[in-house]
Design an enzyme around this catalytic site. Structure first.
Site, mmCIF file in Angstrom:
data_model
loop_
_atom_site.group_PDB
_atom_site.id
_atom_site.type_symbol
_atom_site.label_atom_id
_atom_site.label_comp_id
_atom_site.label_asym_id
_atom_site.label_seq_id
_atom_site.Cartn_x
_atom_site.Cartn_y
_atom_site.Cartn_z
ATOM 1 N N CYS A 135 -2.715 -5.773 -17.082
ATOM 2 C CA CYS A 135 -3.471 -6.626 -16.164
ATOM 3 C C CYS A 135 -2.568 -7.525 -15.340
ATOM 4 O O CYS A 135 -2.510 -7.420 -14.127
ATOM 5 C CB CYS A 135 -4.479 -7.447 -16.953
ATOM 6 S SG CYS A 135 -5.761 -6.437 -17.728
ATOM 7 N N GLU B 299 0.794 -8.575 -16.703
ATOM 8 C CA GLU B 299 2.003 -8.737 -17.488
ATOM 9 C C GLU B 299 3.226 -8.174 -16.756
ATOM 10 O O GLU B 299 3.335 -6.963 -16.595
ATOM 11 C CB GLU B 299 1.867 -8.035 -18.838
ATOM 12 C CG GLU B 299 0.702 -8.508 -19.672
ATOM 13 C CD GLU B 299 -0.512 -7.577 -19.618
ATOM 14 O OE1 GLU B 299 -1.161 -7.538 -18.540
ATOM 15 O OE2 GLU B 299 -0.766 -6.895 -20.607
#
Length: 602
Positions: free
Chosen positions: A246, A248
């Protein structure tokens, strides 16, 4: 400390050879199917296209790609095989516009391919990303709504020399985004101070014209030094970072990340601190004894109790995750992934055993705004103004604010997200305490534990595990969305105040990722001058140290209409947290949480 691998290198290399041969067989099956379909086709154009597909599938990925079309086919096979091997999600596609651009440029320069033909290939590839749906349980589908596979495809940023890397393919990928606008791929936009405004404007136009939520922005100028300092990457590798999952940031092609290993409930730690480690929902002693809140003489004692609960549960979390990592290495090695990650073939070690160049376990704190707002209520109402006692506050939360006067007082104390230094200082305390606690630990194979501050959609199920809080939040309701976003409706001073508050603490310490959600009405951003205001806001936020920002550009009326008549809005894509999803496929509770987010005005 790195452990001895569970199998000798010879066994690992034999497994690699078996997997590589399986890749060749896999692609040949597609080639043979395309050839049979070409033979059966009565349309000469379609038959020619199928024969070209067959030729591509004979070549890649077992052999190197020679053309842009083959490069796209190789990319898709690499992703698809990983899905097959692990029922996976959150596979990083890396910097697609960087590694595929040489193939596109060579084809365009030679006349082998026109730009329109290349765009058609890209559009088709974008459509393919929605083919995959990960099998999951009912509770997983409910709590992680939208059936996201989160193929993170990263565009823009800088090159290995720190120069702007936006190119023609970057813009073509955005054209594919606008034409297809599915929930997948999860396209992420790297922004440095050298990125042209035109690139950011192109992204915003997609969101305005399609009305939805996708394409988050990430700050190179914070992430690159953060990766060097906290992920211990070389500068060259840090400049080549990409998003996985998402939000990271991770090394491209060289990192075993495990970036979404755990969602850590910071709000629950505060609740336990206020009850001496006892859970008021179950009555059980879950955490350590950290003192009777009603007998505490200072706000600093409350902070120490909270910190002790966080430290205790971080250590429990690490112990559990280290056990899981050892089991994965012993029982479920990931040979295919190891063939494509730098370091594994060189070391003769599977990626689950620390074979990749970089190894890390990401753990993500949830409930930051709830903790900050609650601490400020305790400080102001109990210890400074003394308008209520600690016992009265606990009684109010235990009754889920049966006394509405007390709840009103709690709700009207200053809140995070309004550019108020005293509140923002508490955010600095909460974030640094969590990140420092996580950085104490290492994994069994020598990897680093790295903290993040984002929730995906876990703020909704984790909220069910927390009773009423001093902030005025009712029992069981969702925790703050995103991870670092202000609480719904509490950010009353406008978007500039929001980004100023959020950027007031060190984002690079949460190098596993952060998530700031904002929502705007499309009509506000139709004109180029209005979009420029939002670009200026993004730039200012990034200069102040913000790592990430993303937008839902749609109206509450549209969302409520989609709830009433979902069949008419099946294509409505929204940003849930660090991923996008079709709104009508979300659980009703998550839909309501998205609708409740503050709508900002520029």
């Amino acid at each position: 400390m790195s452990r001895k691998p569970s199998a000798p290198p010879r066994v690992f290399y034999e497994a690699v050879l078996i997997v590589v041969d399986a890749v060749r067989i896999f692609q040949q099956r597609f080639a043979e199917l395309a050839e049979r379909m070409a033979a059966d086709s009565v349309d000469p154009g379609r038959a020619a296209g199928l024969r070209a597909i067959a030729e591509n599938c004979r070549q890649v990925p077992y052999r190197p790609a020679r053309t842009f079309w083959e490069a796209c086919q190789a990319y898709w096979f690499v992703m698809l095989i990983d899905y097959c091997s692990q029922n996976g999600s959150a596979i990083s596609a890396g910097r697609f516009d960087q590694y595929c651009y040489p193939y596109l440029r060579a084809d365009l320069d030679s006349g082998r391919l026109s730009r329109a033909e290349a765009q058609t290939i890209l559009d088709a590839l974008w459509v393919k990303h929605i083919d995959i749906i990960k099998a999951c349980t009912y509770s997983s589908a409910r709590n992680n709504g939208g059936f996201s596979t989160s193929v993170a495809l990263t565009l823009g940023g800088v090159d290995e020399n720190g120069e702007d890397a936006v190119n023609e393919l970057s813009y073509m990928c955005l054209d594919a985004e606008q034409a297809v606008f599915n929930s997948e791929p999860n396209v992420s936009i790297r922004v440095s101070h050298k990125t042209p405004d035109a690139f950011l404007d192109r992204v915003l136009r997609i969101l305005v014209e399609n009305e939805g939520g996708k394409d988050p922005f990430f700050n190179d100028d914070v992430i690159i030094p953060g990766l060097v300092e906290h992920r211990h990457m070389s500068l060259k590798d840090a400049r080549d970072w990409a998003i996985v999952g998402c939000v990271e940031p991770t090394g491209q092609g060289n990192t075993m990340g495990r970036t979404n290993s755990c969602h850590f409930n910071l709000a629950k730690c505060l609740e336990l601190a206020l009850h001496d480690g006892r859970c008021p929902m179950s009555g059980e002693q879950l955490g350590p004894h950290t003192g009777d809140f009603t007998q505490m003489q200072s706000f600093a004692q409350v902070q120490r109790a909270y910190a002790a609960q966080v430290d205790y549960f971080v250590e429990m979390m690490v112990s559990t995750l280290n056990t899981i990592e050892l089991l994965h290495a012993r029982e479920t090695p990931h040979i295919y992934c190891s063939t494509v990650l730098d370091g594994c073939l060189e070391s003769g070690r599977d990626c689950t055993e620390g074979g990749a160049v970089y190894d890390a376990t990401g753990v993500n704190g949830v409930g930051l705004p709830d903790v900050v707002d609650s601490l400020e209520v305790i400080r102001e109402l109990v210890f400074e103004r003394k308008v209520m006692t600690a016992a009265q506050l606990l009684e109010a939360t235990a009754s889920d604010f049966a006394d509405e006067v007390i709840q009103h007082r709690c709700l009207n104390v200053a809140k995070y997200g309004n550019d108020l230094t005293r509140v923002d200082d508490l955010a600095q305390f909460v974030t640094s305490q969590y990140t420092d606690s996580v950085y104490r630990f290492r994994s069994p194979h020598g990897g680093y534990f790295i903290p993040g501050l984002f929730s995906l959609s876990s703020n909704t199920p984790l909220g069910r595990q927390v009773g009423a809080l001093p902030s005025g939040r009712a029992a069981g309701t969702p925790l703050g969305d995103g991870g670092i976003s202000p609480k719904h409706g509490m950010d009353t001073n406008g978007p500039t105040a929001v980004v100023s508050s959020v950027a007031s603490w060190d984002h690079s310490a949460a190098i596993n990722g952060v998530n700031l959600n904002m929502k705007f009405v499309p009509a506000m951003l139709k004109k180029p001058a209005d979009r420029q205001k939002l670009i200026d806001l993004i730039r200012a936020y990034f200069v102040m140290g913000g790592m990430h920002i993303q937008f839902n550009i749609l109206s509450g009326e549209t969302l409520r209409a989609a709830q009433r008549e979902p069949e008419k809005y099946r294509g409505l894509v929204v940003r849930v947290a660090g991923y996008s999803a079709f709104f009508v496929e979300l659980d009703r509770e998550i839909q309501d949480e998205i609708i409740s987010r503050t709508v900002q005005e520029l």
